[in-house]
Design a protein around this motif. Structure first.
Motif, mmCIF file in Angstrom:
data_model
loop_
_atom_site.group_PDB
_atom_site.id
_atom_site.type_symbol
_atom_site.label_atom_id
_atom_site.label_comp_id
_atom_site.label_asym_id
_atom_site.label_seq_id
_atom_site.Cartn_x
_atom_site.Cartn_y
_atom_site.Cartn_z
ATOM 1 N N PRO A 161 0.836 -1.206 0.000
ATOM 2 C CA PRO A 161 0.000 0.000 0.000
ATOM 3 C C PRO A 161 0.871 1.256 0.000
ATOM 4 C CG PRO A 161 -0.141 -1.128 2.130
ATOM 5 C CD PRO A 161 0.862 -1.868 1.309
ATOM 6 N N TYR A 192 0.796 5.589 0.125
ATOM 7 C CA TYR A 192 0.089 6.857 0.228
ATOM 8 C C TYR A 192 1.131 7.973 0.210
ATOM 9 C CZ TYR A 192 -2.850 10.544 2.186
ATOM 10 O OH TYR A 192 -3.522 11.722 2.399
ATOM 11 N N GLU A 236 3.962 8.282 -1.508
ATOM 12 C CA GLU A 236 5.271 7.667 -1.269
ATOM 13 C C GLU A 236 6.267 7.951 -2.398
ATOM 14 O OE1 GLU A 236 6.094 6.606 1.490
ATOM 15 O OE2 GLU A 236 4.499 5.489 2.486
ATOM 16 N N ASP A 250 -3.255 4.519 -2.488
ATOM 17 C CA ASP A 250 -4.375 4.844 -1.610
ATOM 18 C C ASP A 250 -4.729 6.329 -1.743
ATOM 19 O OD1 ASP A 250 -6.281 4.712 0.352
ATOM 20 O OD2 ASP A 250 -4.857 4.736 2.014
ATOM 21 N N ASN A 268 -8.451 8.376 -0.693
ATOM 22 C CA ASN A 268 -7.685 7.828 0.425
ATOM 23 C C ASN A 268 -8.611 7.111 1.413
ATOM 24 O OD1 ASN A 268 -6.396 8.864 3.451
ATOM 25 N ND2 ASN A 268 -5.206 7.581 2.114
ATOM 26 N N HIS A 323 -4.661 2.902 5.396
ATOM 27 C CA HIS A 323 -3.755 1.768 5.171
ATOM 28 C C HIS A 323 -4.472 0.417 5.164
ATOM 29 C CE1 HIS A 323 -0.565 -0.906 7.224
ATOM 30 N NE2 HIS A 323 -0.416 -0.995 5.936
ATOM 31 N N ALA A 380 5.516 0.387 2.079
ATOM 32 C CA ALA A 380 6.268 0.943 0.957
ATOM 33 C C ALA A 380 7.621 1.516 1.383
ATOM 34 C CB ALA A 380 5.436 2.036 0.299
ATOM 35 N N ASP A 381 7.799 1.765 2.679
ATOM 36 C CA ASP A 381 8.980 2.524 3.101
ATOM 37 C C ASP A 381 10.188 1.655 3.422
ATOM 38 O OD1 ASP A 381 8.095 1.335 5.356
ATOM 39 O OD2 ASP A 381 7.496 3.174 6.365
ATOM 40 N N GLN A 393 10.647 -0.450 5.698
ATOM 41 C CA GLN A 393 10.955 -0.666 7.121
ATOM 42 C C GLN A 393 10.944 -2.156 7.436
ATOM 43 O OE1 GLN A 393 8.090 2.337 8.963
ATOM 44 N NE2 GLN A 393 9.836 2.407 10.326
ATOM 45 N N ARG A 451 13.160 -4.241 12.442
ATOM 46 C CA ARG A 451 12.530 -3.200 11.638
ATOM 47 C C ARG A 451 13.497 -2.040 11.459
ATOM 48 N NH1 ARG A 451 6.987 -1.793 10.271
ATOM 49 N NH2 ARG A 451 6.599 0.408 10.634
ATOM 50 N N ARG A 485 12.528 4.291 8.413
ATOM 51 C CA ARG A 485 11.923 4.599 7.116
ATOM 52 C C ARG A 485 13.034 5.049 6.152
ATOM 53 N NH1 ARG A 485 7.689 6.727 4.140
ATOM 54 N NH2 ARG A 485 5.796 5.940 5.063
ATOM 55 N N SER A 517 6.387 9.440 7.963
ATOM 56 C CA SER A 517 5.320 8.526 8.365
ATOM 57 C C SER A 517 3.953 9.059 7.958
ATOM 58 C CB SER A 517 5.364 8.325 9.877
ATOM 59 O OG SER A 517 4.242 7.573 10.269
ATOM 60 N N LYS A 518 3.111 8.161 7.456
ATOM 61 C CA LYS A 518 1.744 8.546 7.086
ATOM 62 C C LYS A 518 0.779 8.169 8.215
ATOM 63 C CE LYS A 518 3.561 9.730 3.197
ATOM 64 N NZ LYS A 518 4.874 9.150 3.334
ATOM 65 N N ARG A 571 -4.116 8.950 13.754
ATOM 66 C CA ARG A 571 -4.447 7.711 13.036
ATOM 67 C C ARG A 571 -4.080 6.480 13.842
ATOM 68 N NH1 ARG A 571 -4.288 7.449 6.621
ATOM 69 N NH2 ARG A 571 -5.305 9.403 6.174
HETATM 70 N N1 UDP Z 1 -0.496 4.058 3.987
HETATM 71 C C1 UDP Z 1 -1.615 3.961 3.160
HETATM 72 N N2 UDP Z 1 -2.680 4.789 3.396
HETATM 73 C C2 UDP Z 1 -2.699 5.699 4.416
HETATM 74 C C3 UDP Z 1 -1.564 5.750 5.269
HETATM 75 C C4 UDP Z 1 -0.482 4.912 5.024
HETATM 76 O O1 UDP Z 1 -1.650 3.161 2.231
HETATM 77 O O2 UDP Z 1 -3.699 6.404 4.553
HETATM 78 C C5 UDP Z 1 0.649 3.170 3.727
HETATM 79 C C6 UDP Z 1 1.994 3.874 3.611
HETATM 80 O O3 UDP Z 1 2.226 4.345 2.312
HETATM 81 C C7 UDP Z 1 2.951 2.772 4.018
HETATM 82 C C8 UDP Z 1 2.145 1.966 5.029
HETATM 83 O O4 UDP Z 1 0.781 2.315 4.831
HETATM 84 O O5 UDP Z 1 3.275 1.912 2.951
HETATM 85 C C9 UDP Z 1 2.551 2.242 6.460
HETATM 86 O O6 UDP Z 1 2.551 3.639 6.683
HETATM 87 P P1 UDP Z 1 3.744 4.394 7.400
HETATM 88 O O7 UDP Z 1 5.044 3.796 6.996
HETATM 89 O O8 UDP Z 1 3.597 5.851 7.134
HETATM 90 O O9 UDP Z 1 3.423 4.087 8.920
HETATM 91 P P2 UDP Z 1 4.476 3.887 10.132
HETATM 92 O O10 UDP Z 1 5.474 2.869 9.661
HETATM 93 O O11 UDP Z 1 5.072 5.212 10.362
HETATM 94 O O12 UDP Z 1 3.628 3.407 11.264
#
Ligand code: UDP
Ligand code: MG
Length: 333
Positions: free
Chosen positions: A31, A33, A35, A70, A98, A101, A122-123, A125, A223, A226, A231-232, A237
């Motif tokens: 997924p 968003y 990115e 997304d 959107n 996630h 996608a990041d 991690q 892990r 990023r 972060s999204k 959220r």
């Molecule tokens: N993502 C998404 N829709 C959203 C928010 C996040 O598809 O509304 C995706 C984002 O692109 C990533 C994954 O969900 O691939 C996890 O998000 P993120 O890395 O920002 O979260 P964190 O690792 O900081 O918890």
């Protein structure tokens, strides 16, 4: 690799069979968003991984990557389109807006073909080196393989402690959830078909997955930070997702309210008896201000909290009864 201690309900430790050793059709579901910063690196790394797995005969040459856009507002979708033109193993799904996630991930899982699908962020991690180990666990019989973080030291102190407290709370509420597992997991085709039957709109996939049953295995990984972009998942959220885990998987808070009600009613009865005693058998003056105001404000607060908890469930029942689509696909490649 199988770790029964991590789950409240025992995992099947004895793996009675190995699957046939032919190459699997693997689908990676990512997924995305907004990115655009990280996507070129992610794409290169995932294609290199697929090449390697194909060379090793672990996956077949129809295996691919599905990026789910997304509702991004940046160049994410055009990058996916270009990647699709350059390499036929790259697929894309564009959601019409959107949806968050969890919904984006579900859209990818429900629309990608393959014997097994692995979801990852996608990041980058999530450690790509865990993927061959996940495939191995699948070959050894697991239908669900969960990526579990071995350490949380890349997190801030705040995130680490709130996460620990949250997992402890979920356990108390009777929710079967594997700590430190997010959405990095392998699902076999039959696990995916079972997932299709979970029609809930309020999605919390890591709560649903244990309900699928099947053989589960755990692969631990470290892990990373990023790779690029930010972060999204802002605090708001995270909190919404955490609430989903409680309200969608446990009704214990409703029982707590009833328990509180019983305890406080008994207390109030005792208080009334005491007041009656004071009135009948002593000549003390008018009862004090404090004994009036304290119960009123305490009970007021408690009632509001109880209403909030009931409202939490009610709003979810409301959303579920409408049965709105969980995602709308605008375009698929
Ligand atoms: N993502 C998404 N829709 C959203 C928010 C996040 O598809 O509304 C995706 C984002 O692109 C990533 C994954 O969900 O691939 C996890 O998000 P993120 O890395 O920002 O979260 P964190 O690792 O900081 O918890
Ligand atoms: Mg991330």
């Amino acid at each position: 690799m199988l770790d029964p201690q991590r789950s409240q309900f025992p995992l099947n430790t004895a793996v009675p069979f190995s699957r046939p050793q032919q190459a699997l059709r693997l689908g990676l579901v990512v997924p995305c968003y907004n990115e655009q910063e990280v996507l070129p690196q992610t794409l290169a790394k995932l294609l290199a991984l697929l090449d390697r797995l194909q060379r090793e005969g672990l996956v077949d040459d129809e295996s691919g990557i599905t990026f789910v856009d997304d509702g991004s507002r940046d160049a994410t979708w055009s990058m996916i389109e270009r990647a699709h033109l350059e390499d036929r193993r790259v697929h894309g799904i564009k959601l019409s807006c959107n949806r968050g996630h969890q919904n984006a991930l579900l859209a990818g899982l429900m629309s990608t073909s393959g014997d097994v699908l692995i979801s990852l962020d996608a990041d980058l991690q999530d450690d790509l080196e865990a993927i061959p180990r996940m495939l191995q666990a699948h070959r050894e019989g697991a239908d669900v393989v969960l990526g579990v973080r071995s350490r949380r030291d890349t997190d801030t102190w705040f995130k680490r402690t709130t996460a620990q407290g949250y997992y402890a709370l979920l356990r108390k509420l009777g929710v079967d959830i594997v700590p430190d597992h997010a959405d990095f997991r392998l699902l076999s085709r039959r696990a995916l078909e079972a997932l299709r039957d979970f029609r809930e709109v309020n999605l919390f996939l890591r709560g649903i997955i244990p309900l699928l049953g099947f053989k589960r295995a755990i692969v631990t990984y470290e892990r990373q930070q990023r790779t690029a972009g930010e972060s999204k998942y802002p605090f708001r959220r995270m909190l919404a997702l955490a609430m989903e885990g409680v309200f969608s998987f446990s009704t214990v808070p409703l029982q707590w309210i009833s328990m509180c009600g019983v305890v406080i009613s008994l207390g109030a009865l005792g208080f009334a008896l005491w007041a009656l005693g004071v009135r009948l058998f002593t000549d003390l003056g008018i009862p004090g201000w404090a004994s009036t105001v304290i119960p009123i404000s305490f009970l007021g607060g408690l009632q509001l909290m109880a209403l909030g908890i009931i409202g939490g469930y009610l709003s979810r029942v409301y959303a579920e009864t409408k049965q709105r689509p969980r995602f709308i696909v605008e375009q698929s490649l």
